[in-house]
Scaffold this motif. Sequence first.
Motif, PDB file in Angstrom:
ATOM      1  N   TRP A 328       0.982  -1.274  -0.387  1.00 20.76           N
ATOM      2  CA  TRP A 328      -0.303   0.100   0.318  1.00 20.76           C
ATOM      3  C   TRP A 328       0.990   1.556  -0.010  1.00 20.76           C
ATOM      4  N   VAL A 329       0.159   2.367  -0.656  1.00 23.32           N
ATOM      5  CA  VAL A 329       1.136   3.725  -0.998  1.00 23.32           C
ATOM      6  C   VAL A 329      -0.164   4.939  -0.625  1.00 23.32           C
ATOM      7  N   THR A 330       0.085   5.537   0.502  1.00 17.37           N
ATOM      8  CA  THR A 330      -0.380   7.169  -0.121  1.00 17.37           C
ATOM      9  C   THR A 330      -0.927   7.314  -1.569  1.00 17.37           C
ATOM     10  N   SER A 331      -1.982   7.902  -1.448  1.00 17.48           N
ATOM     11  CA  SER A 331      -2.203   8.471  -2.959  1.00 17.48           C
ATOM     12  C   SER A 331      -2.277   9.415  -2.747  1.00 17.48           C
ATOM     13  N   GLU A 337      -3.471   3.427  -1.308  1.00 19.78           N
ATOM     14  CA  GLU A 337      -4.431   2.050  -2.027  1.00 19.78           C
ATOM     15  C   GLU A 337      -3.168   1.269  -2.400  1.00 19.78           C
ATOM     16  N   VAL A 338      -3.324   0.199  -2.973  1.00 15.45           N
ATOM     17  CA  VAL A 338      -2.683  -0.817  -3.043  1.00 15.45           C
ATOM     18  C   VAL A 338      -2.280  -0.711  -4.356  1.00 15.45           C
ATOM     19  N   THR A 339      -0.901  -0.536  -4.485  1.00 11.83           N
ATOM     20  CA  THR A 339      -0.097  -0.033  -5.864  1.00 11.83           C
ATOM     21  C   THR A 339       0.860  -1.477  -6.075  1.00 11.83           C
ATOM     22  N   TYR A 340       0.608  -2.669  -5.238  1.00 10.18           N
ATOM     23  CA  TYR A 340       0.831  -4.070  -5.982  1.00 10.18           C
ATOM     24  C   TYR A 340       0.140  -5.053  -4.846  1.00 10.18           C
ATOM     25  N   THR A 341      -0.085  -6.392  -5.619  1.00 10.68           N
ATOM     26  CA  THR A 341      -0.180  -7.614  -4.610  1.00 10.68           C
ATOM     27  C   THR A 341       0.638  -8.872  -5.430  1.00 10.68           C
ATOM     28  N   HIS A 342       1.223  -9.267  -4.178  1.00  9.92           N
ATOM     29  CA  HIS A 342       1.827 -11.268  -4.986  1.00  9.92           C
ATOM     30  C   HIS A 342       1.408 -11.722  -4.616  1.00  9.92           C
ATOM     31  N   ASN A 343       0.819 -12.986  -5.295  1.00  5.84           N
ATOM     32  CA  ASN A 343       0.214 -14.162  -4.847  1.00  5.84           C
ATOM     33  C   ASN A 343       0.671 -14.837  -4.696  1.00  5.84           C
ATOM     34  N   GLU A 344       0.160 -16.161  -4.046  1.00  7.56           N
ATOM     35  CA  GLU A 344       0.843 -17.599  -3.301  1.00  7.56           C
ATOM     36  C   GLU A 344      -0.113 -18.446  -3.439  1.00  7.56           C
ATOM     37  N   GLU A 345      -0.137 -19.430  -3.366  1.00  3.06           N
ATOM     38  CA  GLU A 345      -0.551 -20.838  -3.515  1.00  3.06           C
ATOM     39  C   GLU A 345      -1.372 -21.117  -1.938  1.00  3.06           C
ATOM     40  N   TYR A 346      -1.084 -20.400  -1.613  1.00  5.99           N
ATOM     41  CA  TYR A 346      -1.665 -20.102   0.454  1.00  5.99           C
ATOM     42  C   TYR A 346      -1.655 -19.462   1.150  1.00  5.99           C
ATOM     43  N   GLY A 347      -1.916 -19.703   2.192  1.00  4.53           N
ATOM     44  CA  GLY A 347      -2.758 -18.105   2.991  1.00  4.53           C
ATOM     45  C   GLY A 347      -0.808 -17.578   3.714  1.00  4.53           C
TER      46      GLY A 347
END
Length: 425
Positions: A328-331, A337-347
């Motif tokens: 998150w970064v301040t707009s 606001e979310v500036t990047y989302t990293h996804n994985e296979e598990y929680g």
Amino acid sequence: MDVDGGGNKRVFQRLGTTSTDPKSKVCYHWRAGKCYRHPCPFLHRELPSPPTQPINGTASSKRHQAFAAEDPSAPRRAPMSSTWGRAHGGRGGNRVVRKMEKVCHYWVQGNCSYGESCKYLHSWSLGDGLSLLSQLDGHQKVVSGIALPSGSDKLYTGSKDETLRLWDCQSGQCTGVLNLGGEVGCMISEGPWIFVGLPNIVKAFNIQTNSELSLNGPVGQVYAMTVGNGLLFAGTQDGSILIWKFNAATHCFEPVTSLMGHTKAVVSLVAGANRLYSGSMDNTIKVWNLETMQCIQTLTEHTSVVMSVLCWDQFLLSCSLDKTIKVWVTSQTGNLEVTYTHNEEYGMLDLCGMHDLEGKPMLLCSVNDNSVRLYDLPSFTERGKIFSKMETRAIQIGPGGLFFTGDGTGQVKVWKLEAEAAGST
């Protein structure tokens, strides 16, 4: 990607490399962790990335320094690049961890007959330059808190087995066990104080004076604590956040107020730059102004429990059981606001930030597959993994590349990030 003329011998070739010499190409099968050719005509290492601008950043612990907050004790570095999730120079985005990513069950039992030819790991870690220095055995249930007070020669660990253990940092021996009468939900240290979150109470231990205080007020288990602005914050099972301030004259912690707004338990907290950030089982992160004690924003982008929040430079990082890490970064409007989302296979279970021995930023993330991932930032390139028999619920950073992990079996491991890894390409 190139397909070599010899059948299905597939190799990877970096952009900008035009040589037809096999040794200028990286073996596809090696990258998949299953090359059995000895010798192999292709490279069993990554080619260097084209030189780019080096990454710099200023790390903070989970309870220190948020957006643009200045820590006078921290090394002075330029802010981290905002190009999250992209490849950068040095150990760039194409490096992968090679080896079948599963610890050999028979090796764990001490009777694997395959030896070095076993296709499974005979190690609790994967990646260059990670050393397991010690295993601390004694807790009977999950380790839920680790604290290494500044200037102390003792490591403190808390567990759901209702005990607090003291470990000598030189010998690795347990030097004391304190029965707390309740499950440890979390534990932090600040100055001479160690704070332990228990059901319906917070225990405060002063390691200089050997005094003990009980902070009443929580309803249910205390799951998260942090300090900031001279205040102690505790997130509780009923969704409230309790606040205390230390009174030096009376040598006690006096209640200030409680923050209400979450509809379920508060399980993660971080404070900095006159803000408090709270993650909850209600899937939200709330941003609190510590001057007015009011909630100024509620972040709703996660779809499951927000397990951990971390401040780093002007960024907020959060991880969740929804299998994502969000940056998150301040707009310009002043909102996060979310500036990047990293996804994985598990929680995801826990986040912790540190620098390698070259001063480059790293993120440690406990994942719900009994592993801890080590990522280079801001590229999120995976540089290694740590494995355990059960999930890791506590991570603590120490000095000089040391860090500690505590898992569901009750075992605490002491790790060292070697200079070899910090300088590798």
